[in-house]
Design a protein around this motif. Structure first.
Motif, short mmCIF file in Angstrom:
data_model
loop_
_atom_site.label_atom_id
_atom_site.label_comp_id
_atom_site.label_asym_id
_atom_site.label_seq_id
_atom_site.Cartn_x
_atom_site.Cartn_y
_atom_site.Cartn_z
N GLY A 151 12.89 -45.81 -11.74
CA GLY A 151 12.95 -44.35 -11.84
C GLY A 151 12.26 -43.61 -10.72
N LYS A 152 11.51 -44.29 -9.86
CA LYS A 152 10.82 -43.61 -8.76
C LYS A 152 11.80 -43.03 -7.74
CE LYS A 152 6.54 -46.32 -8.96
NZ LYS A 152 5.67 -47.28 -8.22
N ILE A 153 13.06 -43.48 -7.80
CA ILE A 153 14.08 -42.94 -6.90
C ILE A 153 14.30 -41.45 -7.15
CG2 ILE A 153 16.05 -43.45 -8.43
CD1 ILE A 153 17.64 -44.22 -5.95
N LYS A 154 13.97 -40.99 -8.34
CA LYS A 154 14.18 -39.59 -8.67
C LYS A 154 13.07 -38.73 -8.08
CE LYS A 154 15.97 -38.40 -12.57
NZ LYS A 154 16.29 -38.16 -14.01
N LYS A 155 13.48 -37.72 -7.33
CA LYS A 155 12.53 -36.77 -6.75
C LYS A 155 13.28 -35.49 -6.43
CE LYS A 155 9.41 -35.87 -2.89
NZ LYS A 155 8.91 -36.33 -1.56
N GLU A 156 13.08 -34.49 -7.21
CA GLU A 156 13.80 -33.24 -7.00
C GLU A 156 13.22 -32.48 -5.81
OE1 GLU A 156 14.05 -30.92 -10.54
OE2 GLU A 156 15.24 -32.42 -11.62
N HIS A 157 14.12 -31.89 -5.06
CA HIS A 157 13.72 -31.12 -3.88
C HIS A 157 14.84 -30.12 -3.62
CE1 HIS A 157 11.83 -30.21 -0.03
NE2 HIS A 157 13.03 -30.26 0.51
N GLU A 158 14.50 -29.01 -3.01
CA GLU A 158 15.55 -28.05 -2.68
C GLU A 158 15.27 -27.38 -1.35
OE1 GLU A 158 15.00 -23.78 -4.63
OE2 GLU A 158 15.09 -25.35 -6.18
N TYR A 159 16.36 -26.95 -0.74
CA TYR A 159 16.31 -26.21 0.52
C TYR A 159 17.20 -24.98 0.34
CZ TYR A 159 17.05 -25.04 5.47
OH TYR A 159 17.12 -24.39 6.68
N GLU A 160 16.60 -23.82 0.37
CA GLU A 160 17.31 -22.55 0.16
C GLU A 160 18.17 -22.59 -1.09
OE1 GLU A 160 19.22 -20.79 3.47
OE2 GLU A 160 17.36 -20.64 4.62
N GLY A 161 17.60 -23.13 -2.15
CA GLY A 161 18.30 -23.15 -3.42
C GLY A 161 19.29 -24.27 -3.60
N ILE A 162 19.49 -25.10 -2.58
CA ILE A 162 20.40 -26.25 -2.67
C ILE A 162 19.56 -27.46 -3.08
CG2 ILE A 162 22.16 -27.62 -1.50
CD1 ILE A 162 22.25 -25.35 0.63
N LYS A 163 19.87 -28.05 -4.21
CA LYS A 163 18.98 -29.03 -4.83
C LYS A 163 19.42 -30.47 -4.60
CE LYS A 163 17.59 -25.83 -8.51
NZ LYS A 163 17.53 -25.59 -9.97
N LEU A 164 18.44 -31.32 -4.36
CA LEU A 164 18.63 -32.77 -4.33
C LEU A 164 17.92 -33.38 -5.53
CD1 LEU A 164 18.09 -33.54 -0.52
CD2 LEU A 164 20.27 -33.35 -1.76
N GLN A 165 18.49 -34.46 -6.06
CA GLN A 165 17.94 -35.10 -7.24
C GLN A 165 17.11 -36.34 -6.91
OE1 GLN A 165 21.68 -35.49 -9.92
NE2 GLN A 165 22.33 -34.99 -7.85
N LEU A 166 17.35 -36.91 -5.73
CA LEU A 166 16.79 -38.21 -5.39
C LEU A 166 15.83 -38.14 -4.22
CD1 LEU A 166 20.07 -40.34 -5.71
CD2 LEU A 166 18.31 -39.96 -7.45
N ARG A 167 15.00 -39.16 -4.11
CA ARG A 167 14.08 -39.30 -2.98
C ARG A 167 14.83 -39.89 -1.80
NH1 ARG A 167 10.64 -43.59 -4.50
NH2 ARG A 167 12.12 -44.90 -3.40
N HIS A 168 15.12 -39.08 -0.81
CA HIS A 168 15.76 -39.56 0.41
C HIS A 168 14.68 -40.13 1.32
CE1 HIS A 168 19.91 -37.57 0.12
NE2 HIS A 168 19.32 -37.40 -1.05
N GLN A 169 14.79 -41.41 1.63
CA GLN A 169 13.72 -42.12 2.32
C GLN A 169 13.34 -41.45 3.63
OE1 GLN A 169 12.04 -44.63 1.17
NE2 GLN A 169 13.26 -45.46 -0.49
#
Length: 444
Positions: A246-264
Motif C-alpha cells: 500500500g505504500k505505492i499510494k500517495k495523493e498529490h495534485e498540481y493545479e487541482g489535477i490529482k495523482l493517486q500514486l507515488r511516482h518514483q
C-alpha cells in the motif's frame, strides 16, 4: 485562344494533382485523420525500412546526419523490438504493408529472438543483430533484463492473438510467439522473495540489486508475471513488491489535477513514457485495482505534464499549448529523464511524449502534432517521422531517432484509431487470468 486556355488549364490541373503541396497532402490542409495517418505511417518506417537487416528487429538508434557519428547500427534493443512487433500488426491493418510481408518479417524477428541469448527466459536490453549475442548495456547489465523482456512479451501476445486463426504459416507464427513468452521465467527473477528484480547477470549474478517497486513504467511486467501459465508468481509478489503493501499510494495534485500514486522521484508525475510503455497492450480504460484507477492516473499525469509546459515556470522558449511533452529522451547534453519538476525540466520537448498521449488527451496531442508538422517540419521531421527531441531555447534540433521512443507513437496512434493492440492483448486468456489473480477490474 480558347484552345490555348483549355490546354493551359489542363496542364495546371495535372500539375496540381502531381504536386503534393497543392492537393490533400498539403500539410496546411490535412484533416486530423489524415495527419494521424501521415505520422503513423512515417514513424512505422523506423521498424520497417530502418530495421536491423539480419534480425529484422528494431535498432537502438538511428542518426540521420553526420554531426552525430554512429558506430552501433547493428545493435538492436529488445523493448523497442516488442513495440515494433505491435507496430507491424498495425501496419498490416492499415495496409501500409501486406499481410504476407508482415508475416515474413515477424517470422524473421521471432526466429531471431528464439535463437538469441536468453537468461532464464529473459532477453538482455541490447543484442547484436548479426549474431543474437548480448551487448552489455553497462558493465554488470550483461544478462537478463526483465522489464525490456516484458515489453517484448506484450508484443508476442498480440502476435499470438492476431494470427491464431490464420493460415498454417500464421498459426505456426502464433505458436512460436506463445512459446517464446511462456519461456520467460518470472519466478526466477523474484530471488525467492515477494518482489521482481530487474536484472540478472551470468557473470555478476544479482549484483545490480534492483527490486522493482511502483509507480513507474513496469506495471505490465507484474501483470505478465502473474499471468504466466508456466513460470507465474503469486499475487503477494505484486502486492508486497510492486505496491509495497500500500505504500505505492500517495495523493498529490498540481493545479487541482490529482495523482493517486507515488511516482518514483517526482511529485508531479514521472516522464510521460510511464503512461505509455505498459499501456500499449494493457488497456487503461476501466483498469482499476486496490490502489488506483489507471485511466485516471495516466490521464492526469499527462494533463499535469501539459499544464506544466503551458505554465512554463522556467520560461523556456517555445513551450505552450501546441508544443509540450516531457519524457526520457535525447537531451542537449546526452540523455535525460525530463519531467515536470524544476530540476528535471531542461527545456527539451520530445514529440513522442505528446503524440503517444493521444489516447488520453486527443485535443492537446493533436494541437502539438499539427503545430510541429505544419510550422516546424523543416527542423523536426525526417525519414522516420518526428525526430526524438528538440530545444528551441538552445536552438537544438538533432536529426536523431531512438527506437524506444518511436514505438509508442505507432502503437498509441493505432489504439486511438481502433483500439487494435488493446483488443488483442486484453483478449488473451492468460492475461485475463493474471489480472484476475491480482484483483483488477478491466475491459476485455
Amino acid at each position: 485562344m480558347n484552345r490555348i486556355f483549355v490546354y493551359a488549364f489542363a496542364v495546371l490541373v495535372v500539375f496540381s494533382a502531381c504536386n503534393p503541396s497543392k492537393n490533400k497532402g498539403d500539410s496546411k490542409h490535412l484533416s486530423d485523420q489524415e495527419l494521424i495517418d501521415v505520422v503513423q505511417r512515417q514513424t512505422f518506417r523506423y521498424f520497417w525500412e530502418g530495421a536491423e537487416p539480419n534480425s529484422g528487429a528494431a535498432r537502438e538508434r538511428i542518426h540521420i546526419d553526420g554531426v552525430y557519428p554512429q558506430n552501433d547500427k547493428n545493435v538492436v534493443t529488445t523493448g523497442a523490438t516488442g513495440f515494433g512487433i505491435m507496430g507491424i500488426i498495425s501496419a498490416i491493418e492499415r495496409k501500409y504493408i501486406t499481410r504476407e510481408e508482415g508475416v515474413e518479417r515477424l517470422s524473421k524477428i521471432l526466429d531471431f529472438l528464439k535463437n538469441a541469448d536468453r537468461f532464464h527466459g529473459a532477453w538482455p536490453h541490447w543484442l547484436q543483430g548479426e549474431t543474437g549475442e548480448t551487448k552489455p548495456f553497462s558493465k554488470k547489465d550483461d544478462g537478463g533484463d526483465l522489464v525490456e523482456t516484458s515489453f517484448v512479451a506484450q508484443g508476442l501476445i498480440c502476435v499470438k492473438q492476431y494470427f491464431k486463426d490464420g493460415t498454417e504459416e500464421e498459426k505456426k507464427l502464433s505458436t512460436l510467439a506463445d512459446d517464446l513468452w511462456k519461456g520467460i521465467d518470472f519466478k526466477w527473477y523474484t530471488r525467492g522473495q515477494n518482489v521482481l528484480y530487474w536484472h540478472w547477470s551470468p557473470n555478476y549474478g544479482w549484483d545490480m540489486n534492483f527490486p522493482i517497486h511502483g509507480y513507474n513504467e513496469c506495471l505490465v511486467m507484474y501483470v505478465l508475471a502473474a499471468a504466466s501459465p508456466t513460470h507465474g508468481v503469486e499475487a503477494a509478489v505484486y502486492h508486497e513488491g510492486w505496491a509495497e503493501n500500500g505504500k505505492i499510494k500517495k495523493e498529490h495534485e498540481y493545479e487541482g489535477i490529482k495523482l493517486q500514486l507515488r511516482h518514483q522521484g517526482v511529485d508531479n508525475g514521472g516522464p510521460l513514457f510511464w503512461a505509455h510503455y505498459s499501456y500499449l497492450g494493457l488497456n487503461p480504460h476501466g483498469l482499476k485495482d486496490a490502489y488506483a484507477s489507471y485511466w485516471e492516473e495516466n490521464r492526469n499525469q499527462v494533463l499535469i505534464n501539459y499544464q506544466w509546459c503551458v505554465n512554463n515556470p522556467l520560461k523556456y522558449k517555445g513551450y505552450g499549448k501546441d508544443s509540450w511533452g516531457l519524457t526520457s529522451s535525447y537531451s542537449v547534453k546526452g540523455y535525460a529523464g525530463h519531467a515536470p519538476a524544476m530540476e528535471r525540466d531542461l527545456g527539451v520537448i520530445a514529440p513522442t511524449a505528446a503524440i503517444s498521449s493521444i489516447v488520453y488527451t486527443p485535443e492537446q496531442s493533436l494541437s502539438a502534432m499539427r503545430n510541429w508538422y505544419e510550422n516546424k517540419k523543416d527542423r523536426l521531421w525526417g525519414e522516420y517521422g518526428f525526430y526524438d527531441a528538440f530545444s528551441e531555447t538552445d536552438n537544438w534540433y538533432p536529426q536523431k531517432y531512438l527506437g524506444i521512443d518511436q514505438g509508442p507513437v505507432v502503437v498509441m496512434l493505432e489504439n486511438y484509431r481502433s483500439k487494435l493492440l488493446w483488443k488483442l492483448f486484453m483478449s488473451d486468456s492468460d492475461v485475463q487470468n493474471g489480472l484476475n489473480k491480482l484483483g483488477f477490474q478491466y475491459e476485455k
